[in-house]
Write a protein that holds these residues in place. Structure first.
Motif, mmCIF file in Angstrom:
data_model
loop_
_atom_site.group_PDB
_atom_site.id
_atom_site.type_symbol
_atom_site.label_atom_id
_atom_site.label_comp_id
_atom_site.label_asym_id
_atom_site.label_seq_id
_atom_site.Cartn_x
_atom_site.Cartn_y
_atom_site.Cartn_z
ATOM 1 N N ARG A 489 0.830 -1.208 0.000
ATOM 2 C CA ARG A 489 0.000 0.000 0.000
ATOM 3 C C ARG A 489 0.865 1.259 0.000
ATOM 4 O O ARG A 489 0.576 2.236 -0.718
ATOM 5 C CB ARG A 489 -0.931 0.010 1.211
ATOM 6 C CG ARG A 489 -2.114 -0.937 1.081
ATOM 7 C CD ARG A 489 -3.169 -0.650 2.133
ATOM 8 N NE ARG A 489 -2.663 -0.898 3.477
ATOM 9 C CZ ARG A 489 -2.729 -2.066 4.105
ATOM 10 N NH1 ARG A 489 -3.251 -3.106 3.493
ATOM 11 N NH2 ARG A 489 -2.261 -2.194 5.329
ATOM 12 N N ALA A 490 1.928 1.250 0.806
ATOM 13 C CA ALA A 490 2.809 2.419 0.877
ATOM 14 C C ALA A 490 3.481 2.667 -0.467
ATOM 15 O O ALA A 490 3.599 3.829 -0.908
ATOM 16 C CB ALA A 490 3.852 2.213 1.976
ATOM 17 N N LEU A 491 3.911 1.615 -1.135
ATOM 18 C CA LEU A 491 4.552 1.785 -2.440
ATOM 19 C C LEU A 491 3.555 2.325 -3.453
ATOM 20 O O LEU A 491 3.885 3.234 -4.237
ATOM 21 C CB LEU A 491 5.119 0.433 -2.907
ATOM 22 C CG LEU A 491 5.755 0.416 -4.308
ATOM 23 C CD1 LEU A 491 6.862 1.453 -4.416
ATOM 24 C CD2 LEU A 491 6.280 -0.982 -4.633
ATOM 25 N N GLN A 492 2.346 1.797 -3.422
ATOM 26 C CA GLN A 492 1.325 2.288 -4.349
ATOM 27 C C GLN A 492 1.054 3.781 -4.118
ATOM 28 O O GLN A 492 0.953 4.565 -5.075
ATOM 29 C CB GLN A 492 0.041 1.484 -4.165
ATOM 30 C CG GLN A 492 -1.071 1.842 -5.130
ATOM 31 C CD GLN A 492 -2.304 0.968 -4.926
ATOM 32 O OE1 GLN A 492 -2.490 0.379 -3.865
ATOM 33 N NE2 GLN A 492 -3.141 0.879 -5.934
ATOM 34 N N GLU A 493 0.966 4.177 -2.853
ATOM 35 C CA GLU A 493 0.705 5.590 -2.526
ATOM 36 C C GLU A 493 1.859 6.489 -2.945
ATOM 37 O O GLU A 493 1.657 7.568 -3.521
ATOM 38 C CB GLU A 493 0.430 5.725 -1.031
ATOM 39 C CG GLU A 493 -0.885 5.105 -0.586
ATOM 40 C CD GLU A 493 -1.003 5.021 0.920
ATOM 41 O OE1 GLU A 493 -0.068 5.477 1.624
ATOM 42 O OE2 GLU A 493 -2.008 4.469 1.421
ATOM 43 N N ARG A 494 3.096 6.078 -2.675
ATOM 44 C CA ARG A 494 4.247 6.911 -3.009
ATOM 45 C C ARG A 494 4.428 7.001 -4.519
ATOM 46 O O ARG A 494 4.794 8.055 -5.055
ATOM 47 C CB ARG A 494 5.519 6.347 -2.376
ATOM 48 C CG ARG A 494 5.605 6.573 -0.880
ATOM 49 C CD ARG A 494 5.657 8.077 -0.526
ATOM 50 N NE ARG A 494 6.815 8.721 -1.133
ATOM 51 C CZ ARG A 494 6.756 9.788 -1.939
ATOM 52 N NH1 ARG A 494 5.581 10.360 -2.234
ATOM 53 N NH2 ARG A 494 7.863 10.297 -2.452
ATOM 54 N N PHE A 495 4.184 5.910 -5.226
ATOM 55 C CA PHE A 495 4.292 5.928 -6.683
ATOM 56 C C PHE A 495 3.223 6.849 -7.278
ATOM 57 O O PHE A 495 3.494 7.613 -8.195
ATOM 58 C CB PHE A 495 4.158 4.506 -7.233
ATOM 59 C CG PHE A 495 4.368 4.414 -8.722
ATOM 60 C CD1 PHE A 495 5.640 4.496 -9.262
ATOM 61 C CD2 PHE A 495 3.289 4.250 -9.580
ATOM 62 C CE1 PHE A 495 5.838 4.411 -10.637
ATOM 63 C CE2 PHE A 495 3.481 4.154 -10.960
ATOM 64 C CZ PHE A 495 4.753 4.239 -11.476
ATOM 65 N N ALA A 496 2.023 6.753 -6.742
ATOM 66 C CA ALA A 496 0.963 7.647 -7.208
ATOM 67 C C ALA A 496 1.314 9.103 -6.932
ATOM 68 O O ALA A 496 1.012 10.005 -7.752
ATOM 69 C CB ALA A 496 -0.364 7.282 -6.534
ATOM 70 N N ALA A 497 1.956 9.362 -5.804
ATOM 71 C CA ALA A 497 2.352 10.726 -5.472
ATOM 72 C C ALA A 497 3.373 11.263 -6.462
ATOM 73 O O ALA A 497 3.355 12.462 -6.802
ATOM 74 C CB ALA A 497 2.918 10.764 -4.051
ATOM 75 N N LEU A 498 4.274 10.399 -6.947
ATOM 76 C CA LEU A 498 5.236 10.835 -7.958
ATOM 77 C C LEU A 498 4.531 11.328 -9.205
ATOM 78 O O LEU A 498 4.956 12.281 -9.845
ATOM 79 C CB LEU A 498 6.176 9.683 -8.344
ATOM 80 C CG LEU A 498 7.189 9.189 -7.311
ATOM 81 C CD1 LEU A 498 8.049 8.076 -7.929
ATOM 82 C CD2 LEU A 498 8.074 10.312 -6.800
ATOM 83 N N ARG A 499 3.416 10.653 -9.539
ATOM 84 C CA ARG A 499 2.675 10.999 -10.752
ATOM 85 C C ARG A 499 1.679 12.126 -10.509
ATOM 86 O O ARG A 499 1.020 12.583 -11.443
ATOM 87 C CB ARG A 499 1.918 9.771 -11.261
ATOM 88 C CG ARG A 499 2.822 8.587 -11.600
ATOM 89 C CD ARG A 499 2.006 7.440 -12.188
ATOM 90 N NE ARG A 499 1.361 7.845 -13.419
ATOM 91 C CZ ARG A 499 0.123 7.527 -13.772
ATOM 92 N NH1 ARG A 499 -0.632 6.802 -12.952
ATOM 93 N NH2 ARG A 499 -0.383 7.940 -14.922
ATOM 94 N N GLY A 500 1.532 12.523 -9.235
ATOM 95 C CA GLY A 500 0.575 13.565 -8.918
ATOM 96 C C GLY A 500 -0.847 13.099 -8.934
ATOM 97 O O GLY A 500 -1.786 13.887 -9.106
ATOM 98 N N THR A 501 -1.050 11.753 -8.754
ATOM 99 C CA THR A 501 -2.404 11.207 -8.793
ATOM 100 C C THR A 501 -2.841 10.681 -7.431
ATOM 101 O O THR A 501 -3.876 10.013 -7.329
ATOM 102 C CB THR A 501 -2.496 10.044 -9.807
ATOM 103 O OG1 THR A 501 -1.553 9.029 -9.441
ATOM 104 C CG2 THR A 501 -2.165 10.553 -11.202
ATOM 105 N N ALA A 502 -2.062 10.951 -6.386
ATOM 106 C CA ALA A 502 -2.387 10.416 -5.051
ATOM 107 C C ALA A 502 -3.644 11.099 -4.520
ATOM 108 O O ALA A 502 -3.902 12.260 -4.810
ATOM 109 C CB ALA A 502 -1.220 10.643 -4.106
#
Length: 502
Positions: A489-502
């Motif tokens: 879950r943390a990886l999914q959230e941080r990756f989404a944050a990189l894309r600006g989609t979190a």
């Protein structure tokens, strides 16, 4: 002599090398390691961004490209063409299409296929160990439940293939539980060895970039990074510990499985297998074949053999990064897990349903005089004889009863009084009712109250201990699964944050 390198016009890959090595490796990666590849790319990218090795704009573009690759390419449909060396280079090629060579190449900063590969393999083993441990715990609990249910159920215990002493089925199963408990501990220990991340070791010696190895380990659900970077790419003890534990587990399970085969035979018949687990003969209508036990036996042996083969492949290999421990070997090892799952599931189902046939047990006890040991013991306690004297009298009684085709409880008192008087020169103080009680299987079990014995008190204490162990195992397994889920879950959230989609 002309240097052969100057006239080498060949082009990689050689067609035979492509078909015999590269294609199987590519197919293995697309079948077994796609999700692990994705997780590693994302975790490494998050770390590169958090440490400032890549700026936010670079990280966002790479993240978008990785997401697009996932959406547009179905790995299962890929056919290896030889255009790229392996699955890793396929992803890099796709990144270059979308980002150009400069930006695409930045994802590979401070990493190598060496640390990527061993991380892939560890993630693959952790996935399988999670399942294997869960199934082993299910079997462990099924055995405990059966031991509780059968704690008072008499059986004949055998040594050297011959009837030896009465005990209870619960006592027998408790012995199996103890061995399985130790095998489960070895699985957890193997998991702890696997649960250390190689990422950041790069090819051998880490990197001059300010990478954060602990962060990547955390995002991938590992307990920590493996410390020594050479060990990350050279040590294969995560493989040998895993398959060594599996080898021992299925070697040990094969032994009670063999007992069940023997105990279900027509001549012994003390275990009854229900109709749902029995196959009939195609020609002999009287046959009840407990075929699942045969499947358990050969599947346990196959699992043992596959696990042993993994250890053999690791034998006498150099202490370095090597293909011997990589893709095709890993895929071979996964076959051990596949058969292991089947054994654990089937054995748990069988244990929950089999019953002891009390009539056959009683008949076998009568015919075999297996309670005679307690007569010898009782003569020591009640008549003041030495054990050797008591043993010789008891042996004489057993010989007489067996020779007459009799029953120790029904026909043994006369031979006993004669043997006792011949050995001691006096009459025994035991009357017939007492003799019958002393040689009964119920009495035999009841007086064995020592630690670890089959009497109700020590067996109840043992089963209570196994229940506590099972609860500890379940909690430990749940913690491992929870940590991995939280990391995902943390990886999914941080990756989404990189894309600006979190």
């Amino acid at each position: 002599m002309t240097d052969p390198r100057l006239n080498d016009k060949t082009v990689f890959p050689d067609p035979v090398y492509k078909e015999t090595v590269l294609r199987p490796l590519f197919d293995g990666a697309k079948n077994h390691h796609v999700e692990a590849f994705r997780a590693i790319d994302r975790a490494h990218l998050v770390m590169l961004s958090e440490t400032g090795i890549l700026d936010a704009g670079q990280a966002r573009q790479i993240a978008d490209a990785l997401d697009n690759i996932d959406a547009e390419i179905d790995p299962a449909s890929l056919v290896y063409t030889g255009e790229v060396e392996d699955f890793f280079f396929l992803i890099e090629k796709e990144l270059k299409k979308r980002l150009g060579p400069d930006l695409a190449g930045r994802l590979h900063t401070a990493r190598s296929r060496n640390d990527i590969d061993h991380t892939l393999f560890k993630l693959g083993l952790k996935d399988r160990l999670d399942v294997l441990i869960g199934k082993a715990l299910t079997l462990h609990q099924a055995l405990i439940d059966a031991a509780e249910r059968e704690k008072d159920t008499l059986i004949v215990a055998y040594t050297h293939g011959q009837p030896a002493q009465p005990t209870t089925f619960g006592h027998y199963l408790s012995a199996v539980i103890e061995v399985l408990g130790r095998d489960i501990e070895r699985l957890f220990e193997a998991y702890r060895i696997v649960d250390l991340s190689p990422m950041g070791a790069a090819a051998i010696t880490t990197s001059g970039f300010p990478i954060d190895r602990a962060r990547v380990a955390e995002l991938l659900g590992f307990a920590a990074p493996l410390q020594n970077s050479y060990s990350c790419i050279a040590a294969v003890d995560y493989i040998t510990s895993t398959y060594g534990a599996i080898e021992l587990l299925f070697l040990h399970l094969g032994r009670p499985i063999q007992d069940l085969q023997f105990w279900t035979s027509f001549e012994v018949g003390q275990v009854y297998v229900p109709n749902s687990l029995v196959q009939i003969s195609s020609i002999m209508p009287q046959k009840r074949n407990p075929v699942p036990i045969e499947h358990l036996r050969h599947l346990a042996s196959q699992t043992f053999g596959r696990a042993r083969a993994m250890l053999d492949v690791m034998h006498n290999t150099p202490f370095t990064d090597m293909n011997d421990s990589e893709g095709e070997t890993q895929a071979m090892g996964y076959q051990a897990f596949d058969s292991a799952y089947r054994v654990l599931d089937l054995l748990a189902a069988l244990v929950a349903q089999i019953k002891i046939d009390p009539a056959r047990v009683a008949s076998n006890i009568r015919r075999s005089c297996i309670t005679i040991t307690e007569l010898a013991d009782s003569l020591v306690r009640r008549e003041g004889l030495s054990f050797r004297e008591g043993h010789e009298i008891a042996a004489a009684v057993a010989r007489a009863v067996v020779a007459a085709g009799g029953d120790l409880m029904a026909n043994g008192y006369g031979p006993f009084t004669a043997a006792f008087e011949a050995a001691t020169g006096r009459k025994s103080t035991l009357d017939e009712a007492t003799f019958v009680e002393l040689v009964s299987p119920e009495y035999f079990v009841a007086v064995r109250t020592r630690f670890g014995g089959p009497a109700p008190a020590p067996l109840a204490a043992a089963i209570a201990g196994y229940q506590e162990q099972a609860a500890t195992f379940a909690a430990d397994h749940a913690n491992l699964l929870r940590r991995r889920n939280e990391a995902a879950r943390a990886l999914q959230e941080r990756f989404a944050a990189l894309r600006g989609t979190a």
